[in-house]
Write an enzyme that holds these catalytic residues in place. Structure first.
Site, PDB file in Angstrom:
ATOM      1  N   THR A  21       0.545 -39.303 -14.320  1.00  0.00           N
ATOM      2  CA  THR A  21       0.048 -40.092 -14.056  1.00  0.00           C
ATOM      3  C   THR A  21      -0.454 -41.044 -14.860  1.00  0.00           C
ATOM      4  O   THR A  21      -0.408 -40.370 -15.957  1.00  0.00           O
ATOM      5  CB  THR A  21      -1.588 -38.910 -13.468  1.00  0.00           C
ATOM      6  OG1 THR A  21      -1.507 -38.294 -12.055  1.00  0.00           O
ATOM      7  CG2 THR A  21      -2.889 -39.758 -13.222  1.00  0.00           C
ATOM      8  N   HIS A 170       3.115 -32.499  -4.325  1.00  0.00           N
ATOM      9  CA  HIS A 170       2.837 -31.727  -5.142  1.00  0.00           C
ATOM     10  C   HIS A 170       2.085 -30.344  -4.627  1.00  0.00           C
ATOM     11  O   HIS A 170       0.477 -30.948  -3.942  1.00  0.00           O
ATOM     12  CB  HIS A 170       1.600 -32.831  -5.986  1.00  0.00           C
ATOM     13  CG  HIS A 170       1.078 -32.570  -7.578  1.00  0.00           C
ATOM     14  ND1 HIS A 170       1.198 -31.307  -7.850  1.00  0.00           N
ATOM     15  CD2 HIS A 170       0.183 -33.223  -8.147  1.00  0.00           C
ATOM     16  CE1 HIS A 170       0.971 -31.401  -9.021  1.00  0.00           C
ATOM     17  NE2 HIS A 170       0.292 -32.010  -9.235  1.00  0.00           N
ATOM     18  N   ASN A 173      -0.890 -27.463 -10.073  1.00  0.00           N
ATOM     19  CA  ASN A 173      -1.799 -27.899 -10.615  1.00  0.00           C
ATOM     20  C   ASN A 173      -3.486 -27.711 -10.753  1.00  0.00           C
ATOM     21  O   ASN A 173      -3.977 -28.981 -11.082  1.00  0.00           O
ATOM     22  CB  ASN A 173      -2.019 -29.296 -11.689  1.00  0.00           C
ATOM     23  CG  ASN A 173      -0.055 -29.029 -12.376  1.00  0.00           C
ATOM     24  OD1 ASN A 173       0.235 -27.806 -12.765  1.00  0.00           O
ATOM     25  ND2 ASN A 173       0.290 -30.315 -13.003  1.00  0.00           N
ATOM     26  N   TYR A 175      -4.536 -29.018  -7.498  1.00  0.00           N
ATOM     27  CA  TYR A 175      -4.878 -30.265  -6.632  1.00  0.00           C
ATOM     28  C   TYR A 175      -4.618 -29.313  -4.628  1.00  0.00           C
ATOM     29  O   TYR A 175      -4.952 -28.011  -5.502  1.00  0.00           O
ATOM     30  CB  TYR A 175      -3.829 -31.375  -6.578  1.00  0.00           C
ATOM     31  CG  TYR A 175      -3.995 -31.706  -8.024  1.00  0.00           C
ATOM     32  CD1 TYR A 175      -4.989 -32.287  -8.201  1.00  0.00           C
ATOM     33  CD2 TYR A 175      -3.357 -32.050  -8.894  1.00  0.00           C
ATOM     34  CE1 TYR A 175      -6.108 -33.086  -9.600  1.00  0.00           C
ATOM     35  CE2 TYR A 175      -3.452 -31.935 -10.018  1.00  0.00           C
ATOM     36  CZ  TYR A 175      -4.786 -32.750 -11.019  1.00  0.00           C
ATOM     37  OH  TYR A 175      -5.687 -33.141 -11.957  1.00  0.00           O
ATOM     38  N   ASN A 230      -7.100 -26.975 -14.233  1.00  0.00           N
ATOM     39  CA  ASN A 230      -8.421 -27.142 -13.023  1.00  0.00           C
ATOM     40  C   ASN A 230      -9.041 -26.678 -12.509  1.00  0.00           C
ATOM     41  O   ASN A 230      -8.847 -26.022 -11.065  1.00  0.00           O
ATOM     42  CB  ASN A 230      -7.433 -27.987 -12.175  1.00  0.00           C
ATOM     43  CG  ASN A 230      -6.740 -29.272 -12.292  1.00  0.00           C
ATOM     44  OD1 ASN A 230      -7.880 -30.113 -13.454  1.00  0.00           O
ATOM     45  ND2 ASN A 230      -6.140 -30.038 -12.003  1.00  0.00           N
TER      46      ASN A 230
HETATM   47  C1  LIG Z   1       0.058 -37.909 -18.706  1.00  0.00           C
HETATM   48  C2  LIG Z   1       0.107 -36.619 -18.360  1.00  0.00           C
HETATM   49  C3  LIG Z   1      -0.547 -36.816 -16.368  1.00  0.00           C
HETATM   50  C4  LIG Z   1       0.913 -35.467 -15.907  1.00  0.00           C
HETATM   51  N1  LIG Z   1       0.467 -36.258 -14.371  1.00  0.00           N
HETATM   52  C5  LIG Z   1       1.110 -34.898 -13.371  1.00  0.00           C
HETATM   53  C6  LIG Z   1       1.094 -35.822 -12.304  1.00  0.00           C
HETATM   54  O1  LIG Z   1       0.730 -36.610 -11.439  1.00  0.00           O
HETATM   55  N2  LIG Z   1       1.502 -34.669 -11.038  1.00  0.00           N
HETATM   56  C7  LIG Z   1       2.167 -33.329 -11.601  1.00  0.00           C
HETATM   57  O2  LIG Z   1       3.081 -32.847 -11.193  1.00  0.00           O
HETATM   58  N3  LIG Z   1       2.251 -33.176 -13.139  1.00  0.00           N
HETATM   59  C8  LIG Z   1       1.596 -34.107 -14.183  1.00  0.00           C
HETATM   60  N4  LIG Z   1       1.682 -34.036 -15.895  1.00  0.00           N
HETATM   61  C9  LIG Z   1       2.131 -32.067 -16.340  1.00  0.00           C
HETATM   62  C10 LIG Z   1       3.581 -33.060 -16.338  1.00  0.00           C
HETATM   63  O3  LIG Z   1       4.653 -33.382 -15.662  1.00  0.00           O
HETATM   64  C11 LIG Z   1       4.088 -31.613 -16.831  1.00  0.00           C
HETATM   65  O4  LIG Z   1       4.028 -30.043 -15.854  1.00  0.00           O
HETATM   66  C12 LIG Z   1       3.310 -30.997 -18.090  1.00  0.00           C
HETATM   67  O5  LIG Z   1       3.359 -32.232 -19.085  1.00  0.00           O
HETATM   68  C13 LIG Z   1       4.021 -30.045 -19.092  1.00  0.00           C
HETATM   69  O6  LIG Z   1       5.536 -30.223 -19.246  1.00  0.00           O
HETATM   70  P1  LIG Z   1       6.432 -31.450 -20.207  1.00  0.00           P
HETATM   71  O7  LIG Z   1       5.948 -30.651 -21.666  1.00  0.00           O
HETATM   72  O8  LIG Z   1       8.086 -31.616 -19.917  1.00  0.00           O
HETATM   73  O9  LIG Z   1       5.182 -32.527 -20.395  1.00  0.00           O
HETATM   74  C14 LIG Z   1       0.825 -34.343 -15.862  1.00  0.00           C
HETATM   75  C15 LIG Z   1       1.099 -34.574 -17.975  1.00  0.00           C
HETATM   76  C16 LIG Z   1       0.435 -35.020 -18.673  1.00  0.00           C
HETATM   77  C17 LIG Z   1       0.622 -35.526 -19.426  1.00  0.00           C
END
Ligand SMILES: Cc1cc2nc3c(=O)[nH]c(=O)nc-3n(C[C@H](O)[C@H](O)[C@H](O)COP(=O)(O)O)c2cc1C
Length: 348
Positions: A21, A170, A173, A175, A230
């Site tokens: 996001t 989705h 997390n 939602y 959340n």
């Molecule tokens: C800025 C930001 C926005 C995110 N938005 C979403 C989202 O819209 N949908 C989702 O399933 N996870 C979202 N996440 C979670 C990420 O997809 C991911 O699971 C999380 O950053 C941990 O993994 P990484 O170490 O690969 O970043 C978001 C994470 C961050 C940091």
């Protein structure tokens, strides 16, 4: 020849762009040229999973997130998908209904958020007038649950009309679908609450509706077993997710996307139960750790979140062992080009 069921219609390469996001759509939830540029810059990823996108006005949680339920949304997303396809990328739109993780100030209709049960989430939400407590949500009636499932169905059709290669549901997390799964957020007494079979019903109905609409090969689903993000508290994670995955398995979806941290044993269990491709987001780990999951056969594709956000050419950097840009959390949520489309590539 028997088709390889692990392949589906989506590409089988190792590193995908995870859903992120970024709060850079128009106030009406329409993706812009800037969003198209961001995603096109990252088209070398095996697959791009977009930011969470609301399937309805009720589904919006945060400011300036995109929607996929109007003609304007479709036209906006069309710019994004065209830009990505022009440079040979693949893109699926993540359908995200925020449920109780919302505030009336952030939605176009300014109504009370909806949820499986009237359980207020802890914590505050960013709104145009600053941080505010999230209100007690309104419990969806049984009839409204069916309407909500239908919203996902229509949104999936709209995503395909916008040129997307598929959608990801989705269900992670904290939602809406996760709010149905977890015991603390689901206190319903109808067929969507109580037993595990009842709590998984909403996610399975959504996946079934989306699959009916656009085909299983274009449908993925994301889950995050045990994730307390959340204000979620699951009392039966180790029984809940195997039951959910067993119920989803016959749909033959393109993939199951798991956000994972902690003990690998439950993950191995889900891997065994799942018949098609497994996409793994081993949150917060480095690239070699993630690559090993593919080598070891625990995952078919790994997704990368913040590292993909900060490195448009992540795939090339990993291939050549080049250093990575550092993500800047200050520009994650909202703003313009800075911290969005201006992260340098190796050649820039
Ligand atoms: C800025 C930001 C926005 C995110 N938005 C979403 C989202 O819209 N949908 C989702 O399933 N996870 C979202 N996440 C979670 C990420 O997809 C991911 O699971 C999380 O950053 C941990 O993994 P990484 O170490 O690969 O970043 C978001 C994470 C961050 C940091």
């Amino acid at each position: 020849m028997e088709p390889d069921r692990r392949r589906g219609d989506l590409p089988a390469a190792p590193a995908g762009h995870g859903p992120l996001t970024r709060n850079r759509s128009t106030p009406n939830g329409v993706p812009t040229e800037l969003n198209a540029e961001y995603y096109a810059q990252r088209a070398s990823h095996a697959l791009i999973i977009t930011e969470g996108t609301q399937p309805s006005a009720d589904g919006q949680g945060y400011l300036l997130t995109p929607g996929i339920y109007s003609e304007e949304h479709i036209a906006g997303w069309r710019k994004v998908t065209d830009a990505v396809h022009k440079v040979d990328g693949r893109i699926v739109i993540q359908l995200m209904h925020a449920g109780r993780m919302s505030h009336p100030d952030n939605t176009p209709h300014h109504r009370q958020p909806v949820a499986p049960s009237a359980v207020q989430p802890a914590g505050a939400m960013f709104t145009a007038s600053g941080l505010q407590e999230m209100p007690v949500p309104r419990e969806l009636s049984t009839e409204e649950v069916a309407t909500t499932v239908d919203d996902y169905r229509r949104a999936a059709a709209a995503a395909i009309a916008a040129g997307a290669d598929g959608v990801e549901i989705h269900s992670a997390n904290g939602y809406l679908p996760h709010q149905f799964l977890a015991t603390n957020t689901n206190q319903r007494t109808d067929q969507y609450g109580g037993s595990i079979d009842n709590r998984i019903r909403f996610a399975v109905e959504v996946a079934t509706a989306v699959t009916d609409e656009i085909g299983a090969g274009r449908t993925g689903i994301r889950i995050s077993p045990g994730n307390p993000f959340n204000d979620i508290a699951e009392s039966d994670t180790h029984e809940l997710y195997p039951a959910l995955v067993r119920a989803l398995a016959p749909l033959d979806l393109a993939y199951l996307h798991i956000v994972h941290g902690g003990d690998d044993e439950p993950l191995r269990t889900l891997r065994k139960l799942w018949p098609t491709r497994l996409v793994l987001n081993r949150a917060g780990t480095d690239i070699p750790t993630r690559a090993k999951d593919v080598e070891d056969g625990l995952a078919d594709i790994v997704t990368v979140g913040t590292m993909a956000l900060a490195n448009p050419d992540l795939v090339e950097r990993v291939r050549t062992g080049a250093p990575l840009n550092t993500p800047d959390p200050e520009t994650f949520y909202g703003g313009g080009e800075a911290g969005y489309t201006d992260y340098p590539t190796l050649t820039a």
